[in-house]
Design a protein around this motif. Structure first.
Motif, PDB file in Angstrom:
ATOM      1  N   VAL A  29       0.774  -1.357   0.038  1.00  0.00           N
ATOM      2  CA  VAL A  29       0.064   0.155  -0.026  1.00  0.00           C
ATOM      3  C   VAL A  29       0.799   1.077   0.093  1.00  0.00           C
ATOM      4  N   LEU A  30       0.468   2.172  -0.864  1.00  0.00           N
ATOM      5  CA  LEU A  30       0.949   3.761  -1.019  1.00  0.00           C
ATOM      6  C   LEU A  30       0.056   4.427  -0.133  1.00  0.00           C
ATOM      7  N   LEU A  31       0.453   4.959   1.025  1.00  0.00           N
ATOM      8  CA  LEU A  31      -0.373   5.816   1.697  1.00  0.00           C
ATOM      9  C   LEU A  31      -0.220   7.459   1.712  1.00  0.00           C
ATOM     10  N   VAL A  32      -1.151   7.871   1.098  1.00  0.00           N
ATOM     11  CA  VAL A  32      -1.188   9.462   0.659  1.00  0.00           C
ATOM     12  C   VAL A  32      -1.981  10.105   1.648  1.00  0.00           C
ATOM     13  N   ASP A  33      -1.505  11.259   2.060  1.00  0.00           N
ATOM     14  CA  ASP A  33      -2.432  12.282   2.880  1.00  0.00           C
ATOM     15  C   ASP A  33      -1.402  13.681   3.101  1.00  0.00           C
ATOM     16  N   HIS A  34      -1.963  14.721   3.336  1.00  0.00           N
ATOM     17  CA  HIS A  34      -1.082  15.976   3.566  1.00  0.00           C
ATOM     18  C   HIS A  34      -0.519  16.038   4.838  1.00  0.00           C
ATOM     19  N   ARG A  35      -1.080  15.103   5.862  1.00  0.00           N
ATOM     20  CA  ARG A  35      -0.746  15.223   7.251  1.00  0.00           C
ATOM     21  C   ARG A  35       0.433  13.902   7.061  1.00  0.00           C
ATOM     22  N   LEU A  42       1.520   5.356  10.416  1.00  0.00           N
ATOM     23  CA  LEU A  42       0.685   4.051   9.812  1.00  0.00           C
ATOM     24  C   LEU A  42       1.711   3.223   9.174  1.00  0.00           C
ATOM     25  N   ALA A  43       2.336   3.827   8.124  1.00  0.00           N
ATOM     26  CA  ALA A  43       3.348   2.909   7.465  1.00  0.00           C
ATOM     27  C   ALA A  43       4.532   2.052   8.185  1.00  0.00           C
ATOM     28  N   LEU A  54       4.267   2.237   2.110  1.00  0.00           N
ATOM     29  CA  LEU A  54       5.209   3.443   1.723  1.00  0.00           C
ATOM     30  C   LEU A  54       4.212   4.591   2.066  1.00  0.00           C
ATOM     31  N   ALA A  55       4.832   5.810   2.797  1.00  0.00           N
ATOM     32  CA  ALA A  55       3.843   6.694   3.116  1.00  0.00           C
ATOM     33  C   ALA A  55       4.574   7.977   2.061  1.00  0.00           C
ATOM     34  N   TYR A  56       3.778   8.706   1.476  1.00  0.00           N
ATOM     35  CA  TYR A  56       3.732   9.911   0.461  1.00  0.00           C
ATOM     36  C   TYR A  56       3.121  10.804   0.778  1.00  0.00           C
ATOM     37  N   GLU A  75       7.745   3.480  -9.124  1.00  0.00           N
ATOM     38  CA  GLU A  75       9.143   3.118  -8.575  1.00  0.00           C
ATOM     39  C   GLU A  75       9.362   1.937  -7.749  1.00  0.00           C
ATOM     40  N   GLU A  76       8.213   2.125  -6.716  1.00  0.00           N
ATOM     41  CA  GLU A  76       8.629   1.150  -5.391  1.00  0.00           C
ATOM     42  C   GLU A  76       8.317  -0.267  -5.882  1.00  0.00           C
TER      43      GLU A  76
END
Length: 251
Positions: A29-35, A42-43, A54-56, A75-76
């Motif tokens: 899972v790629l985790l996306v958030d502005h926070r 969480l990652a 992975l956090a993004y 890429e990951e």
């Protein structure tokens, strides 16, 4: 389930719950958030449990940031299979009290953010020629009018109609697009809403009574439906709006 999934709004609420459920089912899972702090925690939690995460940090209203997130997935892990859009914001004001700034903010995150992430994930899926799944979280607010939520209702209606359009356009590429429309769910957003009311306990009773099942949903009840719709078991479902609302829109 082992396909790579990008999840927006992943720092809390339905997004975080879905990330945990999807990762538990075996998907990176790629985790996306502005926070950034929320998704980094969480990652780390998921990786400590042996999951791939992975956090993004990114603002979904920024097209360059969204493109960067999709590029980071590829890429990951070499490819992407699914997108779950949970990023959302809500401002509760009457129509006449809603400012242009309120309207722009809510529509920006909920509608434009969904458009941008769908646009660039679908572009990647078409280029891969592997098929894939888009799951957008709308709301009962996209199906019915709710008090003091003009911008939120409009934005969630937009999510629903955009999802149907994507389903119709990209079925030929074996890309499915569906919507989950929750009723009231115990999230940070709901807690903030109740805390802002003159009588939070009374406000919660009103919400409970509006659902025929006479309760508010847990996040896990929403994420379980999302995981199903991402799975091969839902392979002939596209363009659907699945209400997970305790019967709210049935009456």
């Amino acid at each position: 389930m082992s396909n790579v999934v990008m999840i927006t709004g992943a720092s809390g609420g339905i997004g975080a719950g879905t990330a945990r459920a999807v990762a538990a089912a075996g998907s990176p899972v790629l985790l996306v958030d502005h926070r950034a702090d929320g998704i980094e925690r969480l990652a780390a939690e998921l990786r400590a449990d042996g999951r791939q995460a992975l956090a993004y940090p990114a603002d979904v209203t920024n097209e360059a940031a969204v493109q960067g997130a999709v590029a980071a997935v590829v890429e990951e892990w070499g490819s992407i299979h699914a997108l779950v859009n949970c990023a959302a914001t809500m401002i509760s004001r009457s129509l006449t009290e809603t400012t242009l700034e309120d309207w722009t903010r809510v529509l920006g995150v909920n509608a434009t953010g969904t458009f941008l992430t769908c646009k660039h994930v679908v572009r990647a899926l078409v280029a891969q020629d592997t098929g894939g799944v888009i799951l957008n979280v709308s709301s009962i607010s996209g199906r019915v009018g709710l008090p003091n939520q003009p911008a939120y209702c409009a934005s969630k209606g937009a999510v629903l109609q955009l999802s149907r359009q994507i389903a119709a356009d990209y079925a030929r590429h074996d890309i499915r697009c569906n919507v989950v429309s929750p009723g009231s769910v115990r999230t940070e957003q709901l807690r903030s809403y109740l805390a802002a009311q003159a009588d939070p306990a009374a406000a919660e009773r009103v919400l409970v009574d509006a659902h025929p099942l006479r309760r508010i949903a847990d996040v896990a009840e929403i994420s379980a439906v999302i995981v199903f719709l991402l799975s091969p078991q839902a392979s002939f479902i596209t363009g659907a709006d699945v209400p997970v609302d305790g019967g709210y829109t049935a009456v």
